[in-house]
Design an enzyme around this catalytic site. Structure first.
Site, PDB file in Angstrom:
ATOM      1  N   LYS A  11       7.283  10.526   0.109  1.00 52.97           N
ATOM      2  CA  LYS A  11       6.458  10.858  -1.070  1.00 52.97           C
ATOM      3  C   LYS A  11       5.190  11.556  -0.612  1.00 52.97           C
ATOM      4  CE  LYS A  11       3.257   7.441  -0.153  1.00 52.97           C
ATOM      5  NZ  LYS A  11       1.877   7.620   0.305  1.00 52.97           N
ATOM      6  N   PRO A  94       7.446  11.037   9.894  1.00 52.39           N
ATOM      7  CA  PRO A  94       6.445  10.597  10.868  1.00 52.39           C
ATOM      8  C   PRO A  94       5.888   9.225  10.502  1.00 52.39           C
ATOM      9  CG  PRO A  94       5.591  12.388   9.505  1.00 52.39           C
ATOM     10  CD  PRO A  94       7.045  12.246   9.166  1.00 52.39           C
ATOM     11  N   MET A  95       5.685   8.373  11.509  1.00 50.84           N
ATOM     12  CA  MET A  95       5.184   7.017  11.250  1.00 50.84           C
ATOM     13  C   MET A  95       3.669   7.058  11.096  1.00 50.84           C
ATOM     14  SD  MET A  95       7.746   4.516  12.997  1.00 50.84           S
ATOM     15  CE  MET A  95       6.662   3.780  14.156  1.00 50.84           C
ATOM     16  N   GLY A  97       2.157   8.249   8.665  1.00 51.45           N
ATOM     17  CA  GLY A  97       1.875   9.606   8.215  1.00 51.45           C
ATOM     18  C   GLY A  97       1.328   9.698   6.800  1.00 51.45           C
ATOM     19  N   GLY A 101       6.970   6.507   4.898  1.00 49.88           N
ATOM     20  CA  GLY A 101       8.203   6.302   5.671  1.00 49.88           C
ATOM     21  C   GLY A 101       8.653   4.849   5.715  1.00 49.88           C
ATOM     22  N   GLY A 102       7.759   3.961   6.115  1.00 51.30           N
ATOM     23  CA  GLY A 102       8.132   2.551   6.231  1.00 51.30           C
ATOM     24  C   GLY A 102       8.482   1.960   4.872  1.00 51.30           C
ATOM     25  N   SER A 103       7.699   2.292   3.873  1.00 49.99           N
ATOM     26  CA  SER A 103       7.937   1.766   2.522  1.00 49.99           C
ATOM     27  C   SER A 103       9.282   2.246   1.979  1.00 49.99           C
ATOM     28  CB  SER A 103       6.832   2.238   1.570  1.00 49.99           C
ATOM     29  OG  SER A 103       5.564   1.991   2.111  1.00 49.99           O
ATOM     30  N   SER A 104       9.587   3.504   2.227  1.00 49.11           N
ATOM     31  CA  SER A 104      10.842   4.064   1.728  1.00 49.11           C
ATOM     32  C   SER A 104      12.032   3.435   2.462  1.00 49.11           C
ATOM     33  CB  SER A 104      10.835   5.579   1.909  1.00 49.11           C
ATOM     34  OG  SER A 104      11.970   6.150   1.332  1.00 49.11           O
ATOM     35  N   ASP A 136       3.574   0.413  -1.779  1.00 46.42           N
ATOM     36  CA  ASP A 136       4.260   1.693  -1.984  1.00 46.42           C
ATOM     37  C   ASP A 136       5.773   1.554  -2.156  1.00 46.42           C
ATOM     38  OD1 ASP A 136       2.135   3.390  -1.972  1.00 46.42           O
ATOM     39  OD2 ASP A 136       2.473   4.211   0.025  1.00 46.42           O
TER      40      ASP A 136
HETATM   41  C1  CDM Z   1      -2.358   4.647   0.596  1.00 42.47           C
HETATM   42  C2  CDM Z   1      -1.035   4.523  -0.121  1.00 42.47           C
HETATM   43  O1  CDM Z   1       0.015   4.959   0.710  1.00 42.47           O
HETATM   44  C3  CDM Z   1      -1.038   5.411  -1.350  1.00 42.47           C
HETATM   45  O2  CDM Z   1       0.236   5.616  -1.841  1.00 42.47           O
HETATM   46  C4  CDM Z   1      -0.764   3.092  -0.507  1.00 42.47           C
HETATM   47  O3  CDM Z   1      -1.775   2.619  -1.362  1.00 42.47           O
HETATM   48  C5  CDM Z   1      -0.567   2.180   0.684  1.00 42.47           C
HETATM   49  O4  CDM Z   1       0.571   1.438   0.434  1.00 42.47           O
HETATM   50  P1  CDM Z   1       1.290   0.583   1.574  1.00 42.47           P
HETATM   51  O5  CDM Z   1       1.257   1.305   2.871  1.00 42.47           O
HETATM   52  O6  CDM Z   1       2.607   0.148   1.014  1.00 42.47           O
HETATM   53  O7  CDM Z   1       0.282  -0.614   1.645  1.00 42.47           O
HETATM   54  P2  CDM Z   1       0.536  -2.124   2.071  1.00 42.47           P
HETATM   55  O8  CDM Z   1       1.499  -2.172   3.214  1.00 42.47           O
HETATM   56  O9  CDM Z   1       0.802  -2.941   0.849  1.00 42.47           O
HETATM   57  O10 CDM Z   1      -0.939  -2.470   2.621  1.00 42.47           O
HETATM   58  C6  CDM Z   1      -1.460  -1.878   3.795  1.00 42.47           C
HETATM   59  C7  CDM Z   1      -2.948  -2.111   3.803  1.00 42.47           C
HETATM   60  O11 CDM Z   1      -3.613  -1.346   2.791  1.00 42.47           O
HETATM   61  C8  CDM Z   1      -4.348  -2.163   1.909  1.00 42.47           C
HETATM   62  N1  CDM Z   1      -4.104  -1.734   0.521  1.00 42.47           N
HETATM   63  C9  CDM Z   1      -2.891  -1.210   0.178  1.00 42.47           C
HETATM   64  C10 CDM Z   1      -2.663  -0.787  -1.121  1.00 42.47           C
HETATM   65  C11 CDM Z   1      -3.704  -0.945  -2.069  1.00 42.47           C
HETATM   66  N2  CDM Z   1      -3.527  -0.587  -3.337  1.00 42.47           N
HETATM   67  N3  CDM Z   1      -4.891  -1.478  -1.697  1.00 42.47           N
HETATM   68  C12 CDM Z   1      -5.111  -1.870  -0.405  1.00 42.47           C
HETATM   69  O12 CDM Z   1      -6.191  -2.333  -0.086  1.00 42.47           O
HETATM   70  C13 CDM Z   1      -3.828  -3.577   2.120  1.00 42.47           C
HETATM   71  O13 CDM Z   1      -4.870  -4.501   1.980  1.00 42.47           O
HETATM   72  C14 CDM Z   1      -3.334  -3.564   3.552  1.00 42.47           C
HETATM   73  O14 CDM Z   1      -4.365  -3.872   4.433  1.00 42.47           O
HETATM   74  N1  ATP Z   2      10.826   1.256   9.235  1.00 39.07           N
HETATM   75  C1  ATP Z   2       9.575   1.642   9.516  1.00 39.07           C
HETATM   76  N2  ATP Z   2       9.247   2.954   9.475  1.00 39.07           N
HETATM   77  C2  ATP Z   2       7.982   3.344   9.749  1.00 39.07           C
HETATM   78  N3  ATP Z   2       7.000   2.519  10.111  1.00 39.07           N
HETATM   79  C3  ATP Z   2       7.263   1.209  10.155  1.00 39.07           C
HETATM   80  C4  ATP Z   2       8.560   0.717   9.872  1.00 39.07           C
HETATM   81  N4  ATP Z   2       8.524  -0.607  10.002  1.00 39.07           N
HETATM   82  C5  ATP Z   2       7.278  -0.934  10.355  1.00 39.07           C
HETATM   83  N5  ATP Z   2       6.508   0.134  10.460  1.00 39.07           N
HETATM   84  C6  ATP Z   2       5.066   0.116  10.806  1.00 39.07           C
HETATM   85  O1  ATP Z   2       4.329   0.467   9.618  1.00 39.07           O
HETATM   86  C7  ATP Z   2       3.335   1.430   9.916  1.00 39.07           C
HETATM   87  C8  ATP Z   2       3.111   2.321   8.687  1.00 39.07           C
HETATM   88  O2  ATP Z   2       4.286   2.981   8.460  1.00 39.07           O
HETATM   89  P1  ATP Z   2       4.481   4.082   7.360  1.00 39.07           P
HETATM   90  O3  ATP Z   2       5.260   5.204   7.948  1.00 39.07           O
HETATM   91  O4  ATP Z   2       5.011   3.459   6.102  1.00 39.07           O
HETATM   92  O5  ATP Z   2       2.984   4.495   7.094  1.00 39.07           O
HETATM   93  P2  ATP Z   2       2.520   5.536   6.165  1.00 39.07           P
HETATM   94  O6  ATP Z   2       3.339   6.764   6.355  1.00 39.07           O
HETATM   95  O7  ATP Z   2       1.053   5.633   6.348  1.00 39.07           O
HETATM   96  O8  ATP Z   2       2.938   4.957   4.763  1.00 39.07           O
HETATM   97  P3  ATP Z   2       2.153   4.727   3.453  1.00 39.07           P
HETATM   98  O9  ATP Z   2       1.996   6.057   2.822  1.00 39.07           O
HETATM   99  O10 ATP Z   2       3.118   3.828   2.713  1.00 39.07           O
HETATM  100  O11 ATP Z   2       0.867   4.062   3.851  1.00 39.07           O
HETATM  101  C9  ATP Z   2       3.862   2.197  11.119  1.00 39.07           C
HETATM  102  O12 ATP Z   2       2.832   2.719  11.883  1.00 39.07           O
HETATM  103  C10 ATP Z   2       4.654   1.123  11.865  1.00 39.07           C
HETATM  104  O13 ATP Z   2       3.806   0.439  12.776  1.00 39.07           O
END
Ligand code: CDM
Ligand code: ATP
Length: 280
Positions: A11, A94-95, A97, A101-104, A136
């Site tokens: 996304k 990309p992780m 990123g 990625g992780g959420s999906s 996410d």
């Molecule tokens: C930045 C976004 O990617 C925008 O789409 C999201 O809000 C983040 O979503 P996400 O990675 O799924 O987040 P989570 O894994 O639930 O939380 C990661 C960290 O971000 C903080 N977090 C996340 C979402 C949110 N609405 N408020 C927060 O303060 C949480 O306290 C946690 O410390």
């Molecule tokens: N299956 C997975 N894919 C990617 N990262 C993962 C996974 N499982 C655990 N992680 C951990 O979660 C961290 C965040 O991953 P992710 O790729 O979702 O971050 P992001 O791209 O910033 O996502 P978001 O936009 O949801 O914040 C990574 O740096 C990694 O340490």
């Protein structure tokens, strides 16, 4: 032999406003989750012994910490006696990123194992189960481009213009938790209506802070703005993106990117392949 293979798409946050902070530390936000057709691919095979085994190693992420394994265990706890699963992934996203990625991966695991184990959980039940694991995740379970509020889990599907995106992934890893807990983050943006966004309003409230902390992200945005004034960061970074009317314009810009800015081109989609798999 693989029983089920499913995509886990990325996304983009077309804008991201932080409108407040809850007592549990999570932030209230407004965002537009634009799904794109660039994805990881997950492969699921049923076992007989109840074990969950992810066969693809991730650098820096322990097996039990991987969101794929955590999502599978969550579903296993909810369902009770299940056959278990072998899981493999072709990782492209990309992780760290900011493109989810992780959420999906977690969302696709929940949808995939719900099918493989024939649990019959509804989409809404999977979303509720997943929210504590990651704010996410619900949008990926829903499989629709959506306007989001709350902590990102209150979703309203929305039609967006059909655009192509150039996404650049600066070579740095931004921790979402670090940005959300930073003292300098703007947390008091006034809520906007969809119409205000459609008329060109909205920004990413995390962008100034991440640019200040990570010169790689700052440089990527400066470079991308040569091609589009609408270039922006997604989520908490590190990825930045710009919209284009055509695939060829996006590829043309990508071809000129410097070596320190790897990237890819993707199409904005209103529905992901997961949309057809959940039952409401
Ligand atoms: C930045 C976004 O990617 C925008 O789409 C999201 O809000 C983040 O979503 P996400 O990675 O799924 O987040 P989570 O894994 O639930 O939380 C990661 C960290 O971000 C903080 N977090 C996340 C979402 C949110 N609405 N408020 C927060 O303060 C949480 O306290 C946690 O410390
Ligand atoms: N299956 C997975 N894919 C990617 N990262 C993962 C996974 N499982 C655990 N992680 C951990 O979660 C961290 C965040 O991953 P992710 O790729 O979702 O971050 P992001 O791209 O910033 O996502 P978001 O936009 O949801 O914040 C990574 O740096 C990694 O340490």
């Amino acid at each position: 032999m693989t029983d089920l293979s499913l995509a886990a798409p990325a996304k983009l946050n077309l804008f991201l406003h932080i409108t407040g902070r809850r007592s549990d530390g999570y932030h209230e936000l407004q965002t537009l989750f634009q799904l794109i057709d660039y994805a990881d691919q997950l492969h699921f095979t049923a076992r007989r012994d109840g074990e969950i085994v992810l066969h693809t190693a991730f650098a820096g992420v322990a097996h039990e910490d991987n969101l794929i394994v955590r999502a599978a265990r969550l579903l296993q706890r909810r369902a009770g006696d299940v056959p278990g699963a072998d899981i493999r992934i072709d990782k492209r996203l990309p992780m760290g990123g900011g493109i989810g990625g992780g959420s999906s991966n977690a969302a696709t695991t929940l949808i995939g194992l719900n099918r493989l184990w024939q649990l019959g959980l509804k989409r809404g039940e999977l979303m509720q189960l997943a929210t504590p694991l990651g704010a996410d995740i619900p949008v990926f379970i829903g499989g629709q481009t959506a306007w989001a509020e709350g902590i990102g889990e209150r979703l309203t599907p929305i039609e967006t213009p059909r655009l192509w995106y150039l996404i650049l992934a600066p070579k740095c890893h931004v921790s979402t938790a670090t940005i959300f807990s930073h003292k300098d983050l703007t947390r008091d943006t006034r809520p906007i209506k969809v119409a205000a966004f459609s008329q060109g309003g909205g920004q990413n409230d995390c962008e100034p802070l991440v640019r200040a902390l990570y010169p790689e992200v700052d440089n990527a945005l400066i470079w991308l703005r040569n091609f589009s004034p609408h270039a922006r960061m997604s989520g908490t970074g590190a990825c930045v993106f710009a919209p284009f009317d055509s695939e060829s314009e996006a590829h043309n810009a990508l071809a000129q990117a410097p070596p320190e800015l790897p990237g890819f081109v993707a199409k904005g989609i209103s529905h992901s392949p997961l949309f057809d798999l959940g039952s409401d």
